[in-house]
Motif scaffolding. Sequence first.
Motif, short mmCIF file in Angstrom:
data_model
loop_
_atom_site.label_atom_id
_atom_site.label_comp_id
_atom_site.label_asym_id
_atom_site.label_seq_id
_atom_site.Cartn_x
_atom_site.Cartn_y
_atom_site.Cartn_z
N THR A 300 -105.52 72.25 42.69
CA THR A 300 -104.67 72.66 43.81
C THR A 300 -105.51 72.65 45.08
O THR A 300 -106.02 73.69 45.51
CB THR A 300 -104.08 74.06 43.57
OG1 THR A 300 -105.14 74.97 43.25
CG2 THR A 300 -103.10 74.04 42.42
N GLN A 303 -103.17 75.26 48.94
CA GLN A 303 -102.27 76.22 48.32
C GLN A 303 -101.27 76.80 49.31
O GLN A 303 -100.08 76.87 49.02
CB GLN A 303 -103.07 77.36 47.70
CG GLN A 303 -103.93 76.93 46.53
CD GLN A 303 -104.57 78.10 45.82
OE1 GLN A 303 -104.67 79.20 46.35
NE2 GLN A 303 -105.05 77.87 44.62
N ASN A 304 -101.74 77.24 50.47
CA ASN A 304 -100.86 77.94 51.40
C ASN A 304 -100.73 77.27 52.76
O ASN A 304 -99.64 77.21 53.31
CB ASN A 304 -101.36 79.38 51.60
CG ASN A 304 -101.24 80.21 50.34
OD1 ASN A 304 -100.15 80.49 49.88
ND2 ASN A 304 -102.38 80.58 49.77
N GLU A 308 -106.43 75.00 55.11
CA GLU A 308 -107.32 75.17 53.96
C GLU A 308 -108.01 73.87 53.59
O GLU A 308 -109.12 73.87 53.05
CB GLU A 308 -106.51 75.69 52.76
CG GLU A 308 -105.95 77.09 52.97
CD GLU A 308 -105.01 77.50 51.85
OE1 GLU A 308 -104.52 78.65 51.90
OE2 GLU A 308 -104.78 76.69 50.92
N ASN A 620 -94.78 84.33 42.48
CA ASN A 620 -95.91 84.70 43.32
C ASN A 620 -95.78 84.01 44.67
O ASN A 620 -95.27 82.90 44.76
CB ASN A 620 -97.22 84.30 42.64
CG ASN A 620 -98.43 84.97 43.28
OD1 ASN A 620 -98.83 84.64 44.38
ND2 ASN A 620 -99.00 85.93 42.57
N TRP A 621 -96.24 84.66 45.73
CA TRP A 621 -96.20 84.04 47.05
C TRP A 621 -97.01 82.75 47.08
O TRP A 621 -96.69 81.82 47.82
CB TRP A 621 -96.75 85.01 48.10
CG TRP A 621 -95.88 86.20 48.36
CD1 TRP A 621 -95.96 87.42 47.75
CD2 TRP A 621 -94.78 86.28 49.28
NE1 TRP A 621 -94.97 88.25 48.24
CE2 TRP A 621 -94.24 87.59 49.18
CE3 TRP A 621 -94.21 85.39 50.18
CZ2 TRP A 621 -93.16 88.01 49.95
CZ3 TRP A 621 -93.14 85.81 50.94
CH2 TRP A 621 -92.62 87.11 50.84
N ASN A 622 -98.07 82.70 46.28
CA ASN A 622 -98.90 81.49 46.19
C ASN A 622 -98.36 80.61 45.07
O ASN A 622 -98.44 80.98 43.89
CB ASN A 622 -100.35 81.88 45.91
CG ASN A 622 -101.30 80.70 46.00
OD1 ASN A 622 -100.91 79.56 45.81
ND2 ASN A 622 -102.55 80.96 46.28
N SER A 624 -99.42 78.05 43.57
CA SER A 624 -100.38 77.56 42.58
C SER A 624 -100.51 78.51 41.40
O SER A 624 -100.82 78.08 40.29
CB SER A 624 -101.76 77.36 43.24
OG SER A 624 -102.31 78.60 43.65
N HIS A 625 -100.27 79.81 41.62
CA HIS A 625 -100.36 80.76 40.51
C HIS A 625 -99.31 80.46 39.45
O HIS A 625 -99.61 80.48 38.25
CB HIS A 625 -100.20 82.19 41.04
CG HIS A 625 -101.38 82.66 41.84
ND1 HIS A 625 -101.53 83.97 42.24
CD2 HIS A 625 -102.45 82.01 42.31
CE1 HIS A 625 -102.65 84.10 42.93
NE2 HIS A 625 -103.21 82.91 42.99
N GLN A 661 -92.51 79.03 48.60
CA GLN A 661 -93.22 78.18 47.65
C GLN A 661 -92.85 76.71 47.86
O GLN A 661 -93.72 75.83 47.86
CB GLN A 661 -92.88 78.59 46.21
CG GLN A 661 -93.59 79.83 45.72
CD GLN A 661 -93.43 80.00 44.22
OE1 GLN A 661 -92.72 79.24 43.56
NE2 GLN A 661 -94.08 81.01 43.67
N LYS A 664 -94.57 75.43 51.01
CA LYS A 664 -96.01 75.21 50.83
C LYS A 664 -96.28 74.00 49.95
O LYS A 664 -97.20 73.21 50.24
CB LYS A 664 -96.65 76.46 50.24
CG LYS A 664 -96.63 77.67 51.16
CD LYS A 664 -97.11 78.93 50.45
CE LYS A 664 -97.02 80.15 51.36
NZ LYS A 664 -97.45 81.39 50.67
#
Length: 860
Positions: A300, A303-304, A308, A620-622, A624-625, A661, A664
């Motif tokens: 990943t 992610q956000n 990044e 999850n807000w992320n 990738s989780h 999600q 992103k």
Amino acid sequence: MSLLRTFKALKPCSNLSSSSSTQESEPPRKPPKSSLSQQLLRLDDSYFFSSKHESKISITQVEDSNRGEDDHKRSIKFDAEEKEEEEEDETSIEFGRPGLNRAEFDYTGPFEPLVLSLNGETPIIQVPASINCRLLEHQREGVKFLYNLYTSNHGGILGDDMGLGKTIQTIAFLAGVYRKESDAGDASALESKKGPVLIICPSSVIHNWESEFSRWASFFKVSVYHGANRDMILEKLNARGVEVLVTSFDTFRIQGPVLSGINWEIVIADEAHRLKNEKSKLYEACLAIKTRKRIGLTGTVMQNKIGELFNLFEWVAPGSLGTREHFREFYDEPLKQGQRAAAPERFVKIADKRKQHLVTVLRKYMLRRTKEETIGHLMMGKEDNVVFCQMSELQKRVYQRMLQLPEIQCLVNKDKPCGCGSPLKQAKCCGRIVPDGTIWSSLHKDDSDGCDSCPFCLVLPCLVKLQQISNHLELIKPNPKDEPEKQKKDAEFVSAVFGTDIDLVGGVSASESFMDLSDVTHCGKMRALEKLMASWISKGDKILLFSCSVRMLDILEKFLIRKGYSFGRLDGSTPTNLRQSLVDDFNASPSKQVFLISTRAGGLGLNLVSANRVVIFDPNWNPSHDLQAQDRSFRYGQKRHVVVFRLLAAGSLEELVYSRQIYKQQLSNIAVAGKMETRYFEGVQDCKEFQGELFGISNLFRDLSDKLFTSEIVESHKDINISQTQKKSSLLETVVSEDEEEEEALCSSKPETEEPILKDLGILYSHRNEDIINCGRTTTTSQKNSDENFQFGDRRNKKKRKGLSEEEDMSSSNREQKREQYKMVAKFKGMEILEFSRWVISASQFDREMLLQDFLERVK
């Protein structure tokens, strides 16, 4: 619809052939991708009633046309005796599955070394034959990529999907660079005077690196710099007794000054996306490493935020993306603005050019492959279903009361003029503090004047409470493990949001009743989960059940006990040295049906390929989780079709979490892979001018109970995704081939029983995540033109074969005329067909009408 009637509607999803000989001769087929209801209709009903059938059953399987593969249709017929035999075979296969607990990289290729150096180069650099013979083809390409980075004296990113063997590729690359010709190590690092290798990784995968080196390259001298005995390992390293040093991110963050002083030959960061924050102490410590040969391993890359990317590439290859300010102005802002739903055409064009330029630059330093591109032919595939569950009536009432609390009203009205007559906004005047609020008073028990960040300090606690209500009402009750003062404040909050319903949940104190906690009456998600699991367990499916909350896992554990399901559990409290044994036991044991896993503890390093059903209870807000959780099952070695269910509470904050999600993931696909993505949202990340429906505090605490937030956004773009250019103007209408129309009708058709089935399961809406993300096709212009020519030439023959009427044939002729006019407009615009189709999709209605007007004037 009653539960019994729901069970009667469930039918099997069989991939069996009519005979064993046919099964051996035919290549394995991937199960069809379909809607959630169609999946449920394929489940077996033999568990619920008699398995004897008088008549023969015919099942047709159709491959998903969006995957670009040929359609496969076959009928499988079997009588009662054959079905009984097949069910016995299924039982032995489902519950036996010997070997699935192994990593299964036992592919045997030619027993010869993999030469990495160019022709004529001396010495010859090559991967030992003992390693090369077990590599897959994409892994050999990855090893060559890493060696090219090494010889170019700069770093890069190996960005393969999770489960494609980044660890194995890295070890093979190191074996070649350090000239490990055999187990004896003919030319070790000590003899070649190369410096040691530093591997920085999450603490949860340190033992995985040790075991992989032991399995693949035991000739390396590997030591772990973590926990006790660090001083002894450091002395050994200084004495050149260590070739590979493995440490954790946390240890390196603390011991960075000590380790950065060593002349490392190569530094490898596993799960390199941990270096996404340029302000973190970990990032600063990693920047201090002297070597230029820095390699990042991550599935990943982004992610956000797009920013990044810059942080990660600034570490592996400093200066490769220019300065931070240049990257933000040249890439970050244009890509975000161009993805806005109502972005002007010139913004979209600029974003497309910058996207292509960024991808070109990244390819010099990054190798990115997906499972579909590499080992897709070795796996049965995966379906990622997003399921919007209806909250219970009690949950809805509690959620509404929560939104009316003074803390949330303070945040929602923060930008309104203050009622005291002051020219200031409420957040800077009388609405800065909420002394009568239970949440605010709990945060500021020692300071009645509030803190410097008031009222914004309330955002995170309020979001947590809303998410807890969305998942299970028991989560908002006081935690017995907390301090008495906090429990008292939580009890006041519970009393406020439950109101007159307090007796329905047993009061304000945390329930200790096993029957109450395992009951699904007041939890919408658990009601749906109960009925879904009943059908899965009856077929011998094995299930991974993820949750971010340990308290939620406790509740789910009691639910599983009540239902009599055999399960294992892994969370943050599970000792590291016991985790692998739990995984092995679940993979090998036929009695283990469910594995409860904390998303935080089980996101990395777990190989659970015996499971073919994955449930993510809370998003999850992320993104990738959630994707990492899915990949615990969907990885190399998986023998069955994996079906994922992400459970969301409809009309709650979780819909906004999922929408972000999508946003992103789309930005990641655009920036990293250069893909086309449907422009769903008006909001732009980190832009106060365009907060749209996604960003800003007002959106976080918006009442969504009267609508299906996600479905309204997705469905409004669904026609665009399917037909590409379905517009009001007849000249700008794309003519779809007959085959495409049939496929679309097949995919979009809903069985009559679909809505009752979903309703009985407590599901309001569902879709497949892969249908929402990366909807844009990547067909080249030449391919599209050739496809069009084939469609035109074969259309009349198809119609004759189908016996269509003259009126229908005239309709076809009109469509061909419209297509020719469409080509003329594209030529007038100075674009190829594919480029013009993209323009039509992204252009505003005004721009399309102006173009059409100019074209008609020119024709006249």
